[in-house]
Design a protein around this motif. Sequence first.
Motif, PDB file in Angstrom:
ATOM      1  N   ILE A 299      -7.980   2.453 -18.672  1.00 14.39           N
ATOM      2  CA  ILE A 299      -7.416   2.888 -17.393  1.00 14.39           C
ATOM      3  C   ILE A 299      -8.360   2.532 -16.249  1.00 14.39           C
ATOM      4  O   ILE A 299      -9.510   2.966 -16.231  1.00 14.39           O
ATOM      5  CB  ILE A 299      -7.139   4.409 -17.401  1.00 14.39           C
ATOM      6  N   ASP A 300      -7.867   1.709 -15.324  1.00 17.41           N
ATOM      7  CA  ASP A 300      -8.625   1.377 -14.120  1.00 17.41           C
ATOM      8  C   ASP A 300      -8.134   2.280 -12.989  1.00 17.41           C
ATOM      9  O   ASP A 300      -6.951   2.227 -12.622  1.00 17.41           O
ATOM     10  CB  ASP A 300      -8.395  -0.085 -13.713  1.00 17.41           C
ATOM     11  N   VAL A 301      -9.005   3.107 -12.454  1.00 21.19           N
ATOM     12  CA  VAL A 301      -8.658   3.960 -11.310  1.00 21.19           C
ATOM     13  C   VAL A 301      -9.143   3.253 -10.048  1.00 21.19           C
ATOM     14  O   VAL A 301     -10.328   2.917  -9.931  1.00 21.19           O
ATOM     15  CB  VAL A 301      -9.286   5.362 -11.430  1.00 21.19           C
ATOM     16  N   ILE A 302      -8.238   3.008  -9.114  1.00 22.50           N
ATOM     17  CA  ILE A 302      -8.517   2.184  -7.936  1.00 22.50           C
ATOM     18  C   ILE A 302      -8.280   2.996  -6.670  1.00 22.50           C
ATOM     19  O   ILE A 302      -7.279   3.723  -6.566  1.00 22.50           O
ATOM     20  CB  ILE A 302      -7.591   0.944  -7.937  1.00 22.50           C
ATOM     21  N   ASN A 303      -9.184   2.838  -5.716  1.00 26.11           N
ATOM     22  CA  ASN A 303      -9.032   3.504  -4.419  1.00 26.11           C
ATOM     23  C   ASN A 303      -8.000   2.751  -3.587  1.00 26.11           C
ATOM     24  O   ASN A 303      -8.183   1.577  -3.258  1.00 26.11           O
ATOM     25  CB  ASN A 303     -10.378   3.518  -3.700  1.00 26.11           C
ATOM     26  N   TYR A 304      -6.898   3.420  -3.259  1.00 25.34           N
ATOM     27  CA  TYR A 304      -5.824   2.763  -2.499  1.00 25.34           C
ATOM     28  C   TYR A 304      -6.259   2.501  -1.056  1.00 25.34           C
ATOM     29  O   TYR A 304      -7.011   3.271  -0.463  1.00 25.34           O
ATOM     30  CB  TYR A 304      -4.573   3.644  -2.498  1.00 25.34           C
ATOM     31  N   THR A 305      -5.773   1.379  -0.508  1.00 28.78           N
ATOM     32  CA  THR A 305      -6.019   1.057   0.895  1.00 28.78           C
ATOM     33  C   THR A 305      -4.842   0.259   1.439  1.00 28.78           C
ATOM     34  O   THR A 305      -4.146  -0.450   0.687  1.00 28.78           O
ATOM     35  CB  THR A 305      -7.320   0.245   1.067  1.00 28.78           C
ATOM     36  N   ASP A 306      -4.599   0.358   2.758  1.00 29.82           N
ATOM     37  CA  ASP A 306      -3.544  -0.429   3.404  1.00 29.82           C
ATOM     38  C   ASP A 306      -3.993  -1.869   3.651  1.00 29.82           C
ATOM     39  O   ASP A 306      -3.176  -2.729   3.984  1.00 29.82           O
ATOM     40  CB  ASP A 306      -3.153   0.205   4.749  1.00 29.82           C
ATOM     41  N   ASN A 307      -5.277  -2.123   3.523  1.00 31.48           N
ATOM     42  CA  ASN A 307      -5.809  -3.483   3.690  1.00 31.48           C
ATOM     43  C   ASN A 307      -5.453  -4.278   2.430  1.00 31.48           C
ATOM     44  O   ASN A 307      -6.037  -4.075   1.367  1.00 31.48           O
ATOM     45  CB  ASN A 307      -7.330  -3.414   3.878  1.00 31.48           C
ATOM     46  N   LEU A 308      -4.480  -5.198   2.563  1.00 32.26           N
ATOM     47  CA  LEU A 308      -3.950  -5.900   1.396  1.00 32.26           C
ATOM     48  C   LEU A 308      -5.024  -6.672   0.641  1.00 32.26           C
ATOM     49  O   LEU A 308      -5.104  -6.592  -0.587  1.00 32.26           O
ATOM     50  CB  LEU A 308      -2.817  -6.848   1.821  1.00 32.26           C
ATOM     51  N   GLU A 309      -5.859  -7.410   1.361  1.00 33.56           N
ATOM     52  CA  GLU A 309      -6.861  -8.230   0.685  1.00 33.56           C
ATOM     53  C   GLU A 309      -7.867  -7.376  -0.085  1.00 33.56           C
ATOM     54  O   GLU A 309      -8.254  -7.695  -1.212  1.00 33.56           O
ATOM     55  CB  GLU A 309      -7.573  -9.132   1.699  1.00 33.56           C
ATOM     56  N   LEU A 310      -8.265  -6.260   0.517  1.00 34.07           N
ATOM     57  CA  LEU A 310      -9.189  -5.354  -0.163  1.00 34.07           C
ATOM     58  C   LEU A 310      -8.510  -4.701  -1.371  1.00 34.07           C
ATOM     59  O   LEU A 310      -9.118  -4.536  -2.435  1.00 34.07           O
ATOM     60  CB  LEU A 310      -9.687  -4.283   0.818  1.00 34.07           C
ATOM     61  N   TYR A 311      -7.239  -4.354  -1.199  1.00 33.33           N
ATOM     62  CA  TYR A 311      -6.461  -3.738  -2.278  1.00 33.33           C
ATOM     63  C   TYR A 311      -6.340  -4.693  -3.464  1.00 33.33           C
ATOM     64  O   TYR A 311      -6.511  -4.305  -4.631  1.00 33.33           O
ATOM     65  CB  TYR A 311      -5.081  -3.359  -1.747  1.00 33.33           C
ATOM     66  N   VAL A 312      -6.078  -5.980  -3.170  1.00 35.24           N
ATOM     67  CA  VAL A 312      -5.963  -6.988  -4.223  1.00 35.24           C
ATOM     68  C   VAL A 312      -7.297  -7.160  -4.938  1.00 35.24           C
ATOM     69  O   VAL A 312      -7.358  -7.244  -6.165  1.00 35.24           O
ATOM     70  CB  VAL A 312      -5.485  -8.335  -3.635  1.00 35.24           C
ATOM     71  N   SER A 313      -8.379  -7.205  -4.170  1.00 38.85           N
ATOM     72  CA  SER A 313      -9.711  -7.345  -4.765  1.00 38.85           C
ATOM     73  C   SER A 313      -9.996  -6.192  -5.725  1.00 38.85           C
ATOM     74  O   SER A 313     -10.535  -6.393  -6.821  1.00 38.85           O
ATOM     75  CB  SER A 313     -10.787  -7.386  -3.676  1.00 38.85           C
ATOM     76  N   ARG A 314      -9.632  -4.981  -5.314  1.00 34.89           N
ATOM     77  CA  ARG A 314      -9.842  -3.819  -6.182  1.00 34.89           C
ATOM     78  C   ARG A 314      -8.925  -3.876  -7.404  1.00 34.89           C
ATOM     79  O   ARG A 314      -9.320  -3.498  -8.515  1.00 34.89           O
ATOM     80  CB  ARG A 314      -9.590  -2.535  -5.396  1.00 34.89           C
TER      81      ARG A 314
END
Length: 415
Positions: free
Chosen positions: A275-290
């Motif tokens: 399970i990968d827990v990821i910090n959500y963000t509205d910044n698409l590029e940062l979200y994709v990187s995470r």
Amino acid sequence: MDAKVLIESFAEFARSKNVDRPTMIRILEDVFRAMIRKKYETDENFDVTINADKGDLEIWRIREIVDDNSEDIWDNDKISLTEARKLEPDFEIGEETYEKVELEDFGRRAVQMARQTLIQRIKDLEKDLLFQQYEELVGEIITAEVYQVLGREALLMDSEGNELVLPKGEQIPKDRYRKGDAVKAIVHKVEMINGNPKIILSRTSPIFLERLFENEVPEVYDGLITIKKIVREPGERAKVAVESYDDRIDPVGACVGMKGSRIHAVVRELQNENIDVINYTDNLELYVSRALSPAKVSSIQVNEEGKRLSVFLKPDQVSLAIGKGGFNIRLASRLVGYEIDVFRELSEYEEEEDVDLTEFTDEIEDWVIEELKKTGLDTAKSVLAVTKEELLRRTELEEETIDEVFRILKQEFEQ
């Protein structure tokens, strides 16, 4: 069978099925009124009184007295003066008669049918109540016991003895059940099939994972941390995007727990699903990187219209982005809502010396090139940089096909 025995036996059966008193009385009255309609065509001029506790039943037929020569004499709610005076000698025209109807008047067969109808009505009511009970539990976790394992499903029993179904497609591939095992799952859906409720459970639904987080992470249960989205490849890998509206709370740290204490319980329940827990963000590029973690992304190009992303990574990060069996990149795509194309980032020297795979379409079939591109290998040198064993693992290509691809690509550089 007299009325007392019939009502008492029905009342006892109804109470054993947890049917409330008003419903029990309503069913009894409905059945007796159906008997009346069958014998007298209507029940409008009948009064039915039932005392379920004592087993008492009173049925009264109410009719208006009319003249012997009246045109209404044949109506169900009318009685001739002559017939009325057989009941009470001092009756007059315009008065009403109250005539008690005994259960025996309906005949033995009608009474037996009434008994069967009462039992069937309770069984139908029981099914409706079960359907309503579980319909309200859809999306909630329950624990049930396995009592039979079949090829296409496992049959479970809840604490009240109700049958629940866990289809093979809703089981985690690593799940193995034996009779008597306690199983956690969510109520996935409830269907009424041929009048019988079918309660279907699931362990593969993202909602199941969400409920497990609620059980293990108080901040999620209390709403301090919001789960924005969950995507899963059941039993293999999952990605969970979380967000906190309180700057003092680290949503990822809270979900993982001290030394992984919270998430380990969830992982164990899901047969060691990563399970990968990821910090959500509205910044698409940062979200994709995470979302592509643990790979480190160099750059991203966004195609809003086509809902596609071109992600560029260093050569040693490509396989991490794709992940075992391609799970990582597929889950990342579903999490962010974009198709992700992975490209190997080349140095200036490599760009000058390397050759794009599309240059070999006259020697290598298009579907083979597409299969290689799916794994992030889009140039000749990127393909030659991996071993045959790795290509066999990462693609659907046969060993002979890979050997031929290597031969063609090597020949290009030898020339």
